[in-house]
Write a protein that holds these residues in place. Structure first.
Motif, PDB file in Angstrom:
ATOM      1  N   SER A 209      31.969  48.648  19.102  1.00 39.64           N
ATOM      2  CA  SER A 209      32.333  48.657  20.465  1.00 39.64           C
ATOM      3  C   SER A 209      33.150  48.877  21.056  1.00 39.64           C
ATOM      4  CB  SER A 209      30.876  47.531  20.628  1.00 39.64           C
ATOM      5  OG  SER A 209      32.098  46.522  20.550  1.00 39.64           O
ATOM      6  N   ARG A 210      33.068  48.722  22.629  1.00 39.50           N
ATOM      7  CA  ARG A 210      34.559  48.889  23.519  1.00 39.50           C
ATOM      8  C   ARG A 210      34.948  47.787  23.477  1.00 39.50           C
ATOM      9  NH1 ARG A 210      36.890  47.863  27.408  1.00 39.50           N
ATOM     10  NH2 ARG A 210      37.876  48.919  28.897  1.00 39.50           N
ATOM     11  N   ALA A 211      34.355  46.819  23.498  1.00 43.72           N
ATOM     12  CA  ALA A 211      34.769  45.415  23.760  1.00 43.72           C
ATOM     13  C   ALA A 211      35.576  45.080  22.335  1.00 43.72           C
ATOM     14  CB  ALA A 211      33.556  44.153  24.250  1.00 43.72           C
ATOM     15  N   THR A 212      34.435  44.901  21.365  1.00 45.02           N
ATOM     16  CA  THR A 212      35.347  44.783  19.993  1.00 45.02           C
ATOM     17  C   THR A 212      37.090  45.455  19.361  1.00 45.02           C
ATOM     18  OG1 THR A 212      33.163  44.303  18.848  1.00 45.02           O
ATOM     19  CG2 THR A 212      35.075  44.873  17.629  1.00 45.02           C
ATOM     20  N   ALA A 213      36.505  47.072  19.975  1.00 46.16           N
ATOM     21  CA  ALA A 213      38.467  47.224  20.098  1.00 46.16           C
ATOM     22  C   ALA A 213      39.657  46.833  20.750  1.00 46.16           C
ATOM     23  CB  ALA A 213      37.935  48.771  20.655  1.00 46.16           C
ATOM     24  N   GLN A 214      39.061  46.414  22.467  1.00 46.60           N
ATOM     25  CA  GLN A 214      39.437  46.487  23.180  1.00 46.60           C
ATOM     26  C   GLN A 214      40.466  44.871  22.948  1.00 46.60           C
ATOM     27  OE1 GLN A 214      41.159  47.477  26.351  1.00 46.60           O
ATOM     28  NE2 GLN A 214      42.688  45.813  25.540  1.00 46.60           N
TER      29      GLN A 214
END
Length: 230
Positions: free
Chosen positions: A193-198
């Motif tokens: 997910s984008r949140a995990t990548a961030q």
């Protein structure tokens, strides 16, 4: 980041290990597992049929030696590159792998981040090769061989709640880009997910392994983009 996907055949006598390595390869951007073989005979047949770019080769196979398979593959019109992954520690096996042109040799058991690093480096090498002229200069040849010999900077111990393989994947996406990338782009490459990548990018930036750039638009908050630290 739209380079051609490299096909991989995994050769290991242990079905479970082959599946583990296959799942890991599938997570590395730019790679796709196209086949798995568990014997020497299957390995030769799959390479001849599937024409992979890369083979992950075990040495100990029930009907032969993986290094003999490598010798056979060298006679093919367009032989694949090979990374040897084996429990064989004998210097004779290491020497034979070098003589036969294996691009890397990983001894089991190994940290999965090492395989991720080797796969990323090989993909970068292929990309660099494609961009060179028909007769490269000596400095360019030296650069290619240096890419295979390079030792990556050690990864920090992941913080609580972080996976070491995922951390390596995120870092390698940033390292392999020619410019900079956003969290959304990293998420798409790694399959998270984008949140995990961030969250992983923030951690790498705190550790000094990637660098943050702010991209300002006409209005609104600046976009966070990341590039390798020099």
């Amino acid at each position: 980041m739209s380079e051609a996907v490299l096909g991989v055949v995994i050769v290991d006598d242990d079905f479970r290990v082959a599946d583990i390595h296959g799942a890991l390869v599938q997570r590395v951007p730019g790679y796709q597992v196209v086949g798995k073989a568990h014997t020497a005979e299957q390995a030769v047949d799959q390479v001849r049929t599937l024409r992979p770019d890369l083979v992950l080769m075990d040495v100990y196979l029930p009907d032969g030696n993986g290094l003999d398979v490598l010798r056979t593959l060298l006679d093919e019109p367009d032989p694949p590159a090979v990374i040897v992954i084996t429990a064989a520690r004998e210097i004779a096996s290491v020497r034979a792998a070098l003589q036969l042109g294996a691009v890397h040799y990983l001894v089991k058991p190994f940290d999965f981040s090492l395989l991720i690093e080797r796969l990323t480096t090989y993909r970068q090498l292929r990309h660099r090769l494609a961009g060179l002229p028909g007769e490269p200069a000596q400095s360019e040849v030296d650069e290619l061989f240096g890419m295979l010999r390079a030792t990556p900077s050690p990864m920090p111990r992941p913080a609580k709640g972080h996976s070491a393989p995922t951390l390596e994947l995120v870092r390698n996406v940033v390292r392999s880009t020619t410019g900079d990338v956003s969290a959304a782009e990293v998420a798409g490459e790694v399959g998270i997910s984008r949140a995990t990548a961030q969250r992983y990018l923030n951690y790498l930036e705190q550790q000094g392994l990637v660098q943050l750039r702010l991209k300002y638009g006409a209005a609104g908050r600046p976009e966070h983009r990341y590039h390798p630290r020099a």
